[in-house]
Enzyme design. Structure first.
Site, PDB file in Angstrom:
ATOM      1  N   LYS A   1     -18.725  17.956 -35.039  1.00 38.72           N
ATOM      2  CA  LYS A   1     -19.283  16.602 -34.873  1.00 38.72           C
ATOM      3  C   LYS A   1     -18.867  16.011 -33.523  1.00 38.72           C
ATOM      4  O   LYS A   1     -17.812  16.376 -32.985  1.00 38.72           O
ATOM      5  CB  LYS A   1     -18.860  15.699 -36.039  1.00 38.72           C
ATOM      6  CG  LYS A   1     -17.431  15.286 -36.021  1.00 38.72           C
ATOM      7  CD  LYS A   1     -17.120  14.236 -37.089  1.00 38.72           C
ATOM      8  CE  LYS A   1     -15.636  13.896 -36.949  1.00 38.72           C
ATOM      9  NZ  LYS A   1     -15.070  13.076 -37.953  1.00 38.72           N
TER      10      LYS A   1
ATOM     11  N   LYS B   1      -7.347  17.568 -39.607  1.00 46.83           N
ATOM     12  CA  LYS B   1      -6.453  17.038 -38.568  1.00 46.83           C
ATOM     13  C   LYS B   1      -5.080  17.684 -38.624  1.00 46.83           C
ATOM     14  O   LYS B   1      -4.444  17.890 -37.594  1.00 46.83           O
ATOM     15  CB  LYS B   1      -6.338  15.512 -38.675  1.00 46.83           C
ATOM     16  CG  LYS B   1      -7.612  14.805 -38.237  1.00 46.83           C
ATOM     17  CD  LYS B   1      -7.392  13.329 -37.981  1.00 46.83           C
ATOM     18  CE  LYS B   1      -8.663  12.706 -37.416  1.00 46.83           C
ATOM     19  NZ  LYS B   1      -8.676  11.261 -37.467  1.00 46.83           N
TER      20      LYS B   1
ATOM     21  N   LYS C   1     -14.289  11.525 -30.574  1.00 51.14           N
ATOM     22  CA  LYS C   1     -13.462  11.033 -29.470  1.00 51.14           C
ATOM     23  C   LYS C   1     -12.355  12.012 -29.131  1.00 51.14           C
ATOM     24  O   LYS C   1     -11.822  11.999 -28.044  1.00 51.14           O
ATOM     25  CB  LYS C   1     -12.755   9.730 -29.873  1.00 51.14           C
ATOM     26  CG  LYS C   1     -13.678   8.645 -30.314  1.00 51.14           C
ATOM     27  CD  LYS C   1     -12.897   7.438 -30.826  1.00 51.14           C
ATOM     28  CE  LYS C   1     -13.473   6.992 -32.139  1.00 51.14           C
ATOM     29  NZ  LYS C   1     -13.427   5.582 -32.397  1.00 51.14           N
TER      30      LYS C   1
HETATM   31  P1  TYM Z   1     -14.051   6.444 -36.615  1.00 47.34           P
HETATM   32  O1  TYM Z   1     -13.328   5.495 -35.722  1.00 47.34           O
HETATM   33  O2  TYM Z   1     -13.790   7.897 -36.429  1.00 47.34           O
HETATM   34  O3  TYM Z   1     -15.614   6.232 -36.498  1.00 47.34           O
HETATM   35  C1  TYM Z   1     -16.233   4.951 -36.647  1.00 47.34           C
HETATM   36  C2  TYM Z   1     -17.578   5.115 -37.321  1.00 47.34           C
HETATM   37  O4  TYM Z   1     -18.400   6.033 -36.616  1.00 47.34           O
HETATM   38  C3  TYM Z   1     -18.870   7.054 -37.480  1.00 47.34           C
HETATM   39  N1  TYM Z   1     -18.956   8.322 -36.725  1.00 47.34           N
HETATM   40  C4  TYM Z   1     -20.039   9.105 -36.676  1.00 47.34           C
HETATM   41  N2  TYM Z   1     -21.257   8.982 -37.228  1.00 47.34           N
HETATM   42  C5  TYM Z   1     -22.159   9.961 -36.971  1.00 47.34           C
HETATM   43  N3  TYM Z   1     -21.897  11.038 -36.176  1.00 47.34           N
HETATM   44  C6  TYM Z   1     -20.676  11.199 -35.595  1.00 47.34           C
HETATM   45  N4  TYM Z   1     -20.430  12.249 -34.816  1.00 47.34           N
HETATM   46  C7  TYM Z   1     -19.679  10.207 -35.845  1.00 47.34           C
HETATM   47  N5  TYM Z   1     -18.392  10.042 -35.445  1.00 47.34           N
HETATM   48  C8  TYM Z   1     -17.964   8.894 -35.988  1.00 47.34           C
HETATM   49  C9  TYM Z   1     -17.827   7.145 -38.586  1.00 47.34           C
HETATM   50  O5  TYM Z   1     -18.362   7.695 -39.764  1.00 47.34           O
HETATM   51  C10 TYM Z   1     -17.428   5.692 -38.750  1.00 47.34           C
HETATM   52  O6  TYM Z   1     -18.316   5.024 -39.620  1.00 47.34           O
HETATM   53  N6  TYM Z   1     -11.363   6.022 -40.807  1.00 47.34           N
HETATM   54  C11 TYM Z   1     -12.446   5.420 -40.022  1.00 47.34           C
HETATM   55  C12 TYM Z   1     -12.187   3.978 -39.648  1.00 47.34           C
HETATM   56  C13 TYM Z   1     -11.897   3.102 -40.820  1.00 47.34           C
HETATM   57  C14 TYM Z   1     -12.848   2.593 -41.761  1.00 47.34           C
HETATM   58  C15 TYM Z   1     -12.090   1.790 -42.670  1.00 47.34           C
HETATM   59  C16 TYM Z   1     -14.216   2.755 -41.921  1.00 47.34           C
HETATM   60  C17 TYM Z   1     -10.675   2.614 -41.165  1.00 47.34           C
HETATM   61  N7  TYM Z   1     -10.779   1.824 -42.261  1.00 47.34           N
HETATM   62  C18 TYM Z   1     -12.706   1.150 -43.738  1.00 47.34           C
HETATM   63  C19 TYM Z   1     -14.843   2.092 -43.006  1.00 47.34           C
HETATM   64  C20 TYM Z   1     -14.081   1.297 -43.895  1.00 47.34           C
HETATM   65  C21 TYM Z   1     -12.606   6.211 -38.745  1.00 47.34           C
HETATM   66  O7  TYM Z   1     -11.672   6.836 -38.268  1.00 47.34           O
HETATM   67  O8  TYM Z   1     -13.816   6.051 -38.148  1.00 47.34           O
END
Ligand code: TYM
Length: 338
Positions: free
Chosen positions: A200, A114, A203
């Protein structure tokens, strides 16, 4: 079992989020036994680590709440809330900042990706983001954290922080934190962009054609699959034949999870055929799976009062669940607080 996970309320819920994480959240919620609990949250505090529009964040938080409920997260059975209403997340992050090491954070691939070449210009929040993520799960003594593959490293860091804190400040028989286990699906742990099989699905990709959004209607979904990047070869009949074909591998993988089959089973059906026959079948499967979720989402998302009420109720429960661990962490650090 204490299941805890979060999602950033920036943009729409996409197929990667759904297959990589949210589907698993709902399944884990549904199979919890008496005495176990699941907490799911909108990571709105994480969303301010990058430039954002405050009014868009507010709307996106409510919309993402509607999306989670539409995907099967039941606010009567799980604790569903947004971080901003639970100040313990930020408080615990500060306490853990004393334990997390600069070197650990410097190694985070998400930070490197990022920040790119402009590290100096990034917010401090983007750098310390994984410490807040550690606080998110450690606050609730999470045992299981269902996430996609891309969050694995952040969860390993959470374990390292918990371990060091327990070692440094707690007696062996009374650790403050539980070490959480990431739960990553065997299939669909990493759904790739429809435009580039090496990136990947995300968003933040500027091209909306790169992802299937929960809010897309059936025609849009079909159109995106039709236009998805592929190669000119027919599908192979063996899994090994997908090795150097990332786009084909991604589409076959999506088909496999949606149909509940293995990749080998899908290839035994479609091997030797071109994408002309496979893509419409995939689009149909997608619409059949996501269509009903989308309809629920559309019906729920306008009722802001109901969504606000869900979040307020969830936050009150989360504050209660988090209080004992936070008090124990203050105490372990020698911070006086009455
Ligand atoms: P975020 O908001 O990017 O994504 C949410 C969840 O979706 C999964 N994910 C994917 N899985 C498979 N293929 C993809 N292309 C893909 N894109 C996203 C992510 O692995 C995630 O599980 N930092 C985290 C949010 C967070 C969090 C936490 C998660 C904040 N605190 C504590 C677990 C525990 C995030 O930005 O996910």
């Amino acid at each position: 079992m204490r299941v805890v996970s979060g999602i950033q309320p920036t943009g729409n819920l996409h197929l990667g989020n759904y297959l990589g994480a949210i589907r698993n959240w709902a399944a884990m919620q549904d199979s919890l036994e008496e005495g176990s609990e699941a907490l799911f949250f909108l990571a709105d505090l994480h969303a301010i680590s990058q430039p954002h529009d405050p009014s868009a964040l507010r709307s996106a938080t409510l919309e993402m709440t509607a999306a989670l409920v539409a995907c099967g997260i039941d606010p009567d059975r799980s604790v569903l809330f947004n971080q901003a209403q639970v100040p313990q997340h930020s408080e615990l992050q500060w306490l853990l900042n004393g334990t997390a090491r600069m070197g650990w954070l410097n190694r985070m691939t998400q930070w490197k990706d990022k920040a790119g070449k402009n590290r100096e210009g990034q917010s401090v929040a983007l750098f310390t983001y994984p410490v807040l993520q550690a606080a998110d799960v450690l606050l609730y003594q999470a045992t299981h954290v269902p996430v996609g593959e891309d969050q694995k490293q952040h969860l390993e860091l959470a374990r390292d922080i918990a371990q060091k804190f327990n070692n440094d400040f707690c007696s062996e028989d009374a650790p403050v934190f539980t070490l959480p286990d990431p739960i990553i699906p065997a299939q669909a742990a990493r759904i790739m962009s429809l435009r580039d099989g090496s990136a990947k699905m995300s968003k933040s990709d500027p091209s909306d054609m790169s992802r299937i959004n929960l809010s897309d209607d059936a025609d849009t979904m079909a159109q995106k699959i039709k236009k998805a990047k592929t190669d000119p070869e027919p599908l192979p009949s063996e899994e090994a034949g997908l090795a150097d074909r990332p786009e084909a591998r991604n589409l076959v993988g999506i088909y496999a999870v949606l149909s509940g089959q293995s990749v080998a089973e899908v290839l035994s059906q479609y091997g030797g055929q071109g994408f002309g026959g496979f893509k419409p079948a995939l689009a149909e499967l997608l619409v059949a799976t996501l269509g009903p979720i989308r309809d629920r989402f559309v019906a729920l998302k306008e009722d802001r009062e109901a969504l606000d009420a869900i979040l307020a109720r969830g936050a009150a429960k989360a504050r209660e669940r988090g209080a004992p661990t936070l008090t124990a962490a203050y105490g372990a650090l020698g911070l006086v607080r009455h």
